[in-house]
Design a protein around this motif. Sequence first.
Motif, short mmCIF file in Angstrom:
data_model
loop_
_atom_site.label_atom_id
_atom_site.label_comp_id
_atom_site.label_asym_id
_atom_site.label_seq_id
_atom_site.Cartn_x
_atom_site.Cartn_y
_atom_site.Cartn_z
N GLN A 280 0.83 -1.20 0.00
CA GLN A 280 0.00 0.00 0.00
C GLN A 280 0.86 1.25 0.00
O GLN A 280 0.61 2.21 -0.74
CB GLN A 280 -0.93 -0.01 1.23
CG GLN A 280 -1.92 1.13 1.25
CD GLN A 280 -2.86 1.13 0.05
OE1 GLN A 280 -3.23 0.07 -0.45
NE2 GLN A 280 -3.22 2.32 -0.43
N ILE A 281 1.91 1.26 0.81
CA ILE A 281 2.82 2.42 0.88
C ILE A 281 3.57 2.58 -0.44
O ILE A 281 3.73 3.69 -0.97
CB ILE A 281 3.81 2.26 2.05
CG1 ILE A 281 3.03 2.19 3.37
CG2 ILE A 281 4.81 3.40 2.08
CD1 ILE A 281 3.89 1.86 4.56
N MET A 282 4.01 1.45 -1.01
CA MET A 282 4.75 1.49 -2.27
C MET A 282 3.86 2.00 -3.41
O MET A 282 4.31 2.78 -4.25
CB MET A 282 5.27 0.10 -2.62
CG MET A 282 6.33 -0.42 -1.68
SD MET A 282 6.85 -2.09 -2.13
CE MET A 282 8.06 -2.41 -0.85
N ARG A 283 2.62 1.55 -3.43
CA ARG A 283 1.71 1.96 -4.50
C ARG A 283 1.51 3.48 -4.51
O ARG A 283 1.40 4.10 -5.57
CB ARG A 283 0.36 1.28 -4.32
CG ARG A 283 0.35 -0.19 -4.67
CD ARG A 283 0.26 -0.41 -6.18
NE ARG A 283 0.12 -1.83 -6.47
CZ ARG A 283 -1.03 -2.46 -6.53
NH1 ARG A 283 -2.15 -1.81 -6.32
NH2 ARG A 283 -1.06 -3.75 -6.80
N GLU A 284 1.46 4.08 -3.32
CA GLU A 284 1.25 5.53 -3.25
C GLU A 284 2.38 6.27 -3.95
O GLU A 284 2.13 7.21 -4.72
CB GLU A 284 1.16 5.97 -1.78
CG GLU A 284 -0.11 5.47 -1.08
CD GLU A 284 -0.14 5.85 0.39
OE1 GLU A 284 0.82 6.52 0.84
OE2 GLU A 284 -1.10 5.47 1.09
N SER A 285 3.62 5.85 -3.69
CA SER A 285 4.76 6.52 -4.36
C SER A 285 4.83 6.15 -5.84
O SER A 285 5.24 6.97 -6.67
CB SER A 285 6.07 6.16 -3.65
OG SER A 285 6.23 4.76 -3.56
#
Length: 560
Positions: A280-285
Amino acid sequence: MEFSYAKGLVGQAAESQHAEVFTTSEDDSFIRAEKARAADLATGLLLPIIVDGMSEAVLEFYTTEPVEIDTQLQKVLESVAIQIGRLIERKRHLERIEKEKEFINKAINSLPGLFYMLDEQQNFVRVNQNLIDSMGYSREELEEMHPLDFYLEKDQQRMIEAVQQAFIEGKATLVSQLRTKDGKLPWYYLTGAHFHQEGQDFILGTGIDITDRVQAEQELERHEQLLQSIMDQAGAVIYVKKKDGTFLFVNDEFLKLFGLQKEQVIGKRDVDIIDEDDVQIMRESDLEAIETGKPVELEETVQFKGEKRTYLSNKVPLKNVEGFEECVCGVSTDITERKQAENQLRESLNEKEVLLMEIHHRVKNNLAVVSSMMQLQAYESENEEVTSELNNSQSRIKSMALMHELLYQSKSFSKVNIAENITELLEHISNSIQPKEIETELNLEPVDLNINQAIPCSLILNELLVNIYKHAFPEGQDGKLHIALTENDGNVVLKVRDNGVGLPDDFDLEDPTTVGLRLINVLTKQLEADLTYSSDEEETEFELIFKKMKIKGSASNLVE
């Protein structure tokens, strides 16, 4: 004898395709009857020559005497007409064959690539001109050659298998180098097709020169291998994935990290491999890089096999790469050990900062104790000269204590803002010496000095200010004091000017007679500074100039 073409009996014979017998004296329907009689021709026989079912001409026979044509003779003559017709048919057929052959030859020789025909023994039956030109051999040389002669030894078995496949399955293809007469090795895409004719088997083959394409593919493959090698040896996790998280490319570091094979990753989504919370954190970036079209740098934490690893990730949108417009390329460097080392270093620095603060605090306190002892001693002493010297020493100690106070309060433990020190030092001296109506003007630039330059500079200023407050302005006289501090090209300039009574006539910096002047001389040498002065009835000015340097070692050395 030639007669002009006419209809009449000739036309009837041609049209009916049957023989016509006539006498020139009786039958005027024969258009050349008059000419025939003049030539003494009596009886005529007209035989149509039939070619391909059509009357092509009429064969004419004449006698000089009126006779009745014998049936046997007529049959013989009809046979002659039939043979003439057949000869004409055969000739025309051969002409058609030659034209077709010429057309086929032109077509074959006009083919852009190679053309060849092999028999069952793999002998050349036919080749086109392009094969001769491309291979550099003459037709005579080719007749003595076997197709294997064109192949490198490593490719000959493949060629044999391809020919066998064509004979068995009807067709085959082969990509190989062919050796020309001059030793060149161009690449060809070769095809072969089997056909059967008059009890014999043949292979009809073509060849297209694909040297440029093969070389381009080899060059592309070399670049791909180079790029893959660089990425695999980059020491970082590198990947390319779509907006939805589908991986399109990963390097060896990525595979090693997750213990997977490439086929287990390519085409799979990140949620299939990485912890969902981390994804989820990676997708945001990822989305930020794709949607803004700008690179994104951040720290990412990945949970894998119970261990957390920290990565410094740079994500670049592939907006100008065809087919990858909504993809992101990520380069993630493992900084787990570096982060741990930074935390340890930070903790160590914090401990050292606390320790240095404590040291400066204790030095300041100890100097304060010494200053207080000197002050008590000065109160108890009845000797004015001793009291004066104690007060002077107390002021010097206070100057050093102020420096450590500034260091204690500063974020840096190796340098201080000397302008702040001057302000506090001036306030201390003006309060400690009997107050006078002295107007002070400060023009101080913020100058950071190494502590090993700041302390001697502060002590020199202390001596000058104490002297001004004690001696420059007699009782009841108002005065002005101006202090300027500047820095230019690494040179620090300190100016102290007053409008007091001026210096005594016997004042000499080179031959000091007091402790204060000797101290100024020693400190000036320590700073490698130039100290000049001027004095008259209106004002006195001291100018201290020294080069700003980073000096390691003890803060002051008063022993020469």
